[in-house]
Design a protein around this motif. Structure first.
Motif, mmCIF file in Angstrom:
data_model
loop_
_atom_site.group_PDB
_atom_site.id
_atom_site.type_symbol
_atom_site.label_atom_id
_atom_site.label_comp_id
_atom_site.label_asym_id
_atom_site.label_seq_id
_atom_site.Cartn_x
_atom_site.Cartn_y
_atom_site.Cartn_z
ATOM 1 N N ALA A 1 -0.988 10.450 -0.207
ATOM 2 C CA ALA A 1 -0.929 9.001 0.460
ATOM 3 C C ALA A 1 -0.473 9.108 1.899
ATOM 4 C CB ALA A 1 0.261 8.102 -0.253
ATOM 5 N N PRO A 2 -0.520 8.132 2.796
ATOM 6 C CA PRO A 2 0.085 8.271 4.098
ATOM 7 C C PRO A 2 1.314 8.275 4.363
ATOM 8 C CG PRO A 2 -1.689 6.874 3.881
ATOM 9 C CD PRO A 2 -1.395 7.104 2.728
ATOM 10 N N ILE A 3 2.166 8.973 5.087
ATOM 11 C CA ILE A 3 3.564 8.870 5.079
ATOM 12 C C ILE A 3 3.984 8.749 6.674
ATOM 13 C CG2 ILE A 3 5.861 9.875 4.660
ATOM 14 C CD1 ILE A 3 4.387 11.747 2.338
ATOM 15 N N ASP A 4 5.041 7.908 6.977
ATOM 16 C CA ASP A 4 5.316 7.944 8.108
ATOM 17 C C ASP A 4 7.073 7.663 8.157
ATOM 18 O OD1 ASP A 4 5.581 7.955 11.060
ATOM 19 O OD2 ASP A 4 3.954 6.547 11.189
ATOM 20 N N VAL A 5 7.818 7.671 9.436
ATOM 21 C CA VAL A 5 9.131 7.973 9.520
ATOM 22 C C VAL A 5 9.531 6.405 10.081
ATOM 23 C CG1 VAL A 5 11.162 8.875 9.966
ATOM 24 C CG2 VAL A 5 9.131 10.217 9.164
ATOM 25 N N GLU A 6 10.426 5.860 9.915
ATOM 26 C CA GLU A 6 10.958 4.630 10.448
ATOM 27 C C GLU A 6 12.069 5.149 11.594
ATOM 28 O OE1 GLU A 6 11.840 1.783 12.527
ATOM 29 O OE2 GLU A 6 10.398 1.043 10.548
ATOM 30 N N LEU A 7 12.018 4.653 13.050
ATOM 31 C CA LEU A 7 12.982 5.288 14.046
ATOM 32 C C LEU A 7 13.542 4.102 14.227
ATOM 33 C CD1 LEU A 7 10.552 7.632 15.925
ATOM 34 C CD2 LEU A 7 12.041 8.194 14.213
ATOM 35 N N MET B 1 13.913 6.178 6.887
ATOM 36 C CA MET B 1 13.082 5.709 5.820
ATOM 37 C C MET B 1 11.898 6.456 5.877
ATOM 38 S SD MET B 1 11.907 1.923 4.488
ATOM 39 C CE MET B 1 10.854 1.587 2.962
ATOM 40 N N THR B 2 11.360 7.053 4.931
ATOM 41 C CA THR B 2 10.023 7.608 4.937
ATOM 42 C C THR B 2 9.185 6.542 4.163
ATOM 43 O OG1 THR B 2 10.900 8.865 2.830
ATOM 44 C CG2 THR B 2 10.434 10.022 4.963
ATOM 45 N N VAL B 3 8.166 6.035 4.969
ATOM 46 C CA VAL B 3 7.518 4.827 4.453
ATOM 47 C C VAL B 3 6.235 5.332 3.812
ATOM 48 C CG1 VAL B 3 6.097 2.752 5.290
ATOM 49 C CG2 VAL B 3 8.346 3.244 6.226
ATOM 50 N N VAL B 4 5.887 5.177 2.775
ATOM 51 C CA VAL B 4 4.916 5.862 2.037
ATOM 52 C C VAL B 4 3.968 4.790 1.330
ATOM 53 C CG1 VAL B 4 4.033 7.261 0.041
ATOM 54 C CG2 VAL B 4 6.112 7.730 1.064
ATOM 55 N N ASP B 5 2.611 4.788 1.798
ATOM 56 C CA ASP B 5 1.534 3.708 1.804
ATOM 57 C C ASP B 5 0.886 3.991 0.444
ATOM 58 O OD1 ASP B 5 -0.144 1.672 1.811
ATOM 59 O OD2 ASP B 5 -0.912 2.096 4.050
ATOM 60 N N PHE B 6 1.239 3.300 -0.630
ATOM 61 C CA PHE B 6 0.341 3.611 -1.868
ATOM 62 C C PHE B 6 -0.754 2.609 -2.108
ATOM 63 C CE2 PHE B 6 4.263 5.949 -3.462
ATOM 64 C CZ PHE B 6 3.669 6.851 -3.487
ATOM 65 N N ARG B 7 -1.036 1.753 -1.339
ATOM 66 C CA ARG B 7 -1.786 0.489 -1.317
ATOM 67 C C ARG B 7 -3.088 0.628 -1.907
ATOM 68 N NH1 ARG B 7 -1.038 -2.667 4.063
ATOM 69 N NH2 ARG B 7 -1.222 -0.482 4.777
ATOM 70 N N SER B 8 -3.636 1.936 -1.403
ATOM 71 C CA SER B 8 -5.038 2.154 -2.189
ATOM 72 C C SER B 8 -5.457 3.758 -1.845
ATOM 73 C CB SER B 8 -6.001 1.472 -0.904
ATOM 74 O OG SER B 8 -5.891 1.991 0.400
ATOM 75 N N PRO B 9 -6.337 4.111 -2.320
ATOM 76 C CA PRO B 9 -6.623 5.527 -2.583
ATOM 77 C C PRO B 9 -6.591 6.294 -1.391
ATOM 78 C CG PRO B 9 -8.194 4.532 -4.000
ATOM 79 C CD PRO B 9 -7.359 3.532 -3.399
ATOM 80 N N ALA B 10 -5.921 7.255 -0.680
ATOM 81 C CA ALA B 10 -6.129 7.930 0.457
ATOM 82 C C ALA B 10 -7.303 8.439 0.632
ATOM 83 C CB ALA B 10 -4.855 9.024 0.590
ATOM 84 N N GLY B 11 -7.738 8.458 1.830
ATOM 85 C CA GLY B 11 -9.072 8.958 2.132
ATOM 86 C C GLY B 11 -8.758 10.310 2.608
ATOM 87 N N PRO B 12 -9.961 11.094 3.092
ATOM 88 C CA PRO B 12 -9.973 12.592 3.161
ATOM 89 C C PRO B 12 -9.369 12.829 4.449
ATOM 90 C CG PRO B 12 -12.085 11.465 3.607
ATOM 91 C CD PRO B 12 -11.398 10.551 2.912
ATOM 92 N N GLU B 13 -9.187 11.879 5.246
ATOM 93 C CA GLU B 13 -8.288 12.085 6.497
ATOM 94 C C GLU B 13 -6.870 12.165 6.506
ATOM 95 O OE1 GLU B 13 -8.111 7.726 5.869
ATOM 96 O OE2 GLU B 13 -9.728 9.354 5.746
ATOM 97 N N CYS B 14 -6.417 11.813 5.188
ATOM 98 C CA CYS B 14 -4.879 11.892 4.977
ATOM 99 C C CYS B 14 -4.461 13.116 4.767
ATOM 100 C CB CYS B 14 -4.613 10.852 3.810
ATOM 101 S SG CYS B 14 -2.813 11.036 3.224
ATOM 102 N N SER B 15 -3.500 13.635 5.348
ATOM 103 C CA SER B 15 -2.921 14.943 5.341
ATOM 104 C C SER B 15 -1.480 15.121 4.639
ATOM 105 C CB SER B 15 -2.736 15.756 6.853
ATOM 106 O OG SER B 15 -1.920 14.996 7.536
ATOM 107 N N THR B 16 -1.145 14.115 4.117
ATOM 108 C CA THR B 16 0.174 14.082 3.549
ATOM 109 C C THR B 16 0.187 13.758 1.880
ATOM 110 O OG1 THR B 16 0.448 11.799 4.387
ATOM 111 C CG2 THR B 16 1.433 13.604 5.547
ATOM 112 N N GLN B 17 1.096 14.186 1.200
ATOM 113 C CA GLN B 17 0.965 13.702 -0.197
ATOM 114 C C GLN B 17 2.684 13.847 -0.713
ATOM 115 O OE1 GLN B 17 -1.179 16.636 -2.464
ATOM 116 N NE2 GLN B 17 0.166 18.229 -2.244
ATOM 117 N N VAL B 18 2.901 13.218 -1.601
ATOM 118 C CA VAL B 18 4.290 13.037 -2.199
ATOM 119 C C VAL B 18 4.255 13.544 -3.566
ATOM 120 C CG1 VAL B 18 4.948 11.135 -0.667
ATOM 121 C CG2 VAL B 18 3.870 10.860 -2.979
ATOM 122 N N ALA B 19 5.518 14.470 -3.809
ATOM 123 C CA ALA B 19 5.809 14.678 -5.154
ATOM 124 C C ALA B 19 6.229 13.739 -5.968
ATOM 125 C CB ALA B 19 6.788 15.928 -5.373
#
Length: 319
Positions: free
Chosen positions: A262-268, A276-294
């Protein structure tokens, strides 16, 4: 790379009770080749955590070197976690005089030089504290992004925080550094609170470790005892979550830790949500997504790995 080839890692840490267990696990499992330890101001000051890293590595009989890194975040004052880890950073444990050497390079330079001297895809970075050293390494030598195999970090969370309602401590301490690391474009696995709060050091786990009857097992039992009381008082846990070794367990046995891309970004800038680490679970991540969560931990397998690593210390020569 062969499935039987040890994973070469640099462990970037701020010991810290759970960092201490991560050091022992990394040094005690043959699936991991620990190239070096770098330290970062976080759970306590840089001087204290560097001493702790060297002392724990001494107990674990590790043939390694500890390289001090940054003593403060990129732009913010340092926040330490004395309420959880005590004034030494490892309260509750009796530590020996360190016999593991102190590196002469700055930790950031050790990271850069080691990666640049390696083959692409050879080295994994494992930060278990604030991400200042890793972010500075990227800024100083951007070519490391293409050479690192992956970054497996302890930090963040997608449902909850611990330093604030939304921010986990490591990301909260230096959110700007975390923003750099999550957006660098290399593969990142975020082992956050949603996973690490499953890594509870129960009384049964403590008894199993205590039964080993070694100096290293006693150190871990003492650490867990202090950690239990600190977490009970500060966060209402009956058993303490041992966060940082979950990163190492994932590298040793990926079946131990389930992940979701899933895409992940950080609130500044949020007045209530900075870090806050903002994780976007709204839809399946595409091949360009380089981040994942445990997401899910095999608790029994995790503690089996830790206990086996503690036991393996006795097979090593004393330093």
């Amino acid at each position: 790379m062969s499935a039987h080839t040890p994973r070469k890692i640099i462990l970037d840490c701020d010991p810290g009770h759970d960092d201490a267990v991560a050091i022992i696990l990394a040094g005690g499992n043959p699936a991991i080749e620990l190239l070096g330890i770098t330290t970062i101001g976080g759970n306590q000051t840089l001087e204290k955590v560097t001493h702790n890293a060297r002392a724990v590595a001494t107990v674990a009989r590790l043939d390694t070197v500890v390289y001090p890194g940054c003593d403060r975040p990129l732009v913010r004052p340092l926040t330490v976690a004395a309420d959880v880890h005590g004034e030494t950073g490892l309260d509750g444990a009796s530590l020996p005089e360190p016999r593991v050497p102190l590196g002469q390079k700055h930790g950031v330079d050790f990271i850069i030089d080691t990666i640049m001297a390696s083959d692409a895809g050879e080295i994994t970075l494992v930060p278990t504290g604030p991400l200042t050293n890793i972010a500075l390494a990227v800024r100083k030598e951007p070519r490391i992004v293409e050479k690192v195999r992956e970054v497996v970090l302890m930090g963040g969370g997608y449902h909850t925080g611990n330093r604030t309602a939304w921010a986990e401590f490591n990301v909260y301490v230096d959110p700007e550094a975390a923003h750099i690391v999550f957006n660098a474009g290399w593969p990142v696995t975020m082992v956050g609170l949603d996973l690490t709060h499953q890594a509870l050091a129960t009384r049964e786990v403590e008894r199993s470790i205590a039964e080993l009857g070694t100096d290293c097992s006693q150190l871990v039992v003492d650490l867990c005892g202090f950690f239990r009381e600190a977490y009970r008082e500060n966060q209402g846990f009956d058993d303490p979550p041992v966060h940082d070794p979950c990163t190492i367990a994932y590298l040793i046995d990926p079946e131990c830790v389930a992940t979701r891309r899933a895409p992940i970004d950080v609130e500044l800038r949020g007045s209530l949500t900075t870090g806050m680490t903002v994780v976007d679970f709204r839809s399946p991540a595409g091949p360009e997504c380089s981040t994942q969560v445990a997401t899910t931990l095999d608790h029994g397998r995790f503690w089996q790995l830790v206990t086996e690593a503690i036991a393996a210390v006795e097979d090593k020569p004393e330093l």
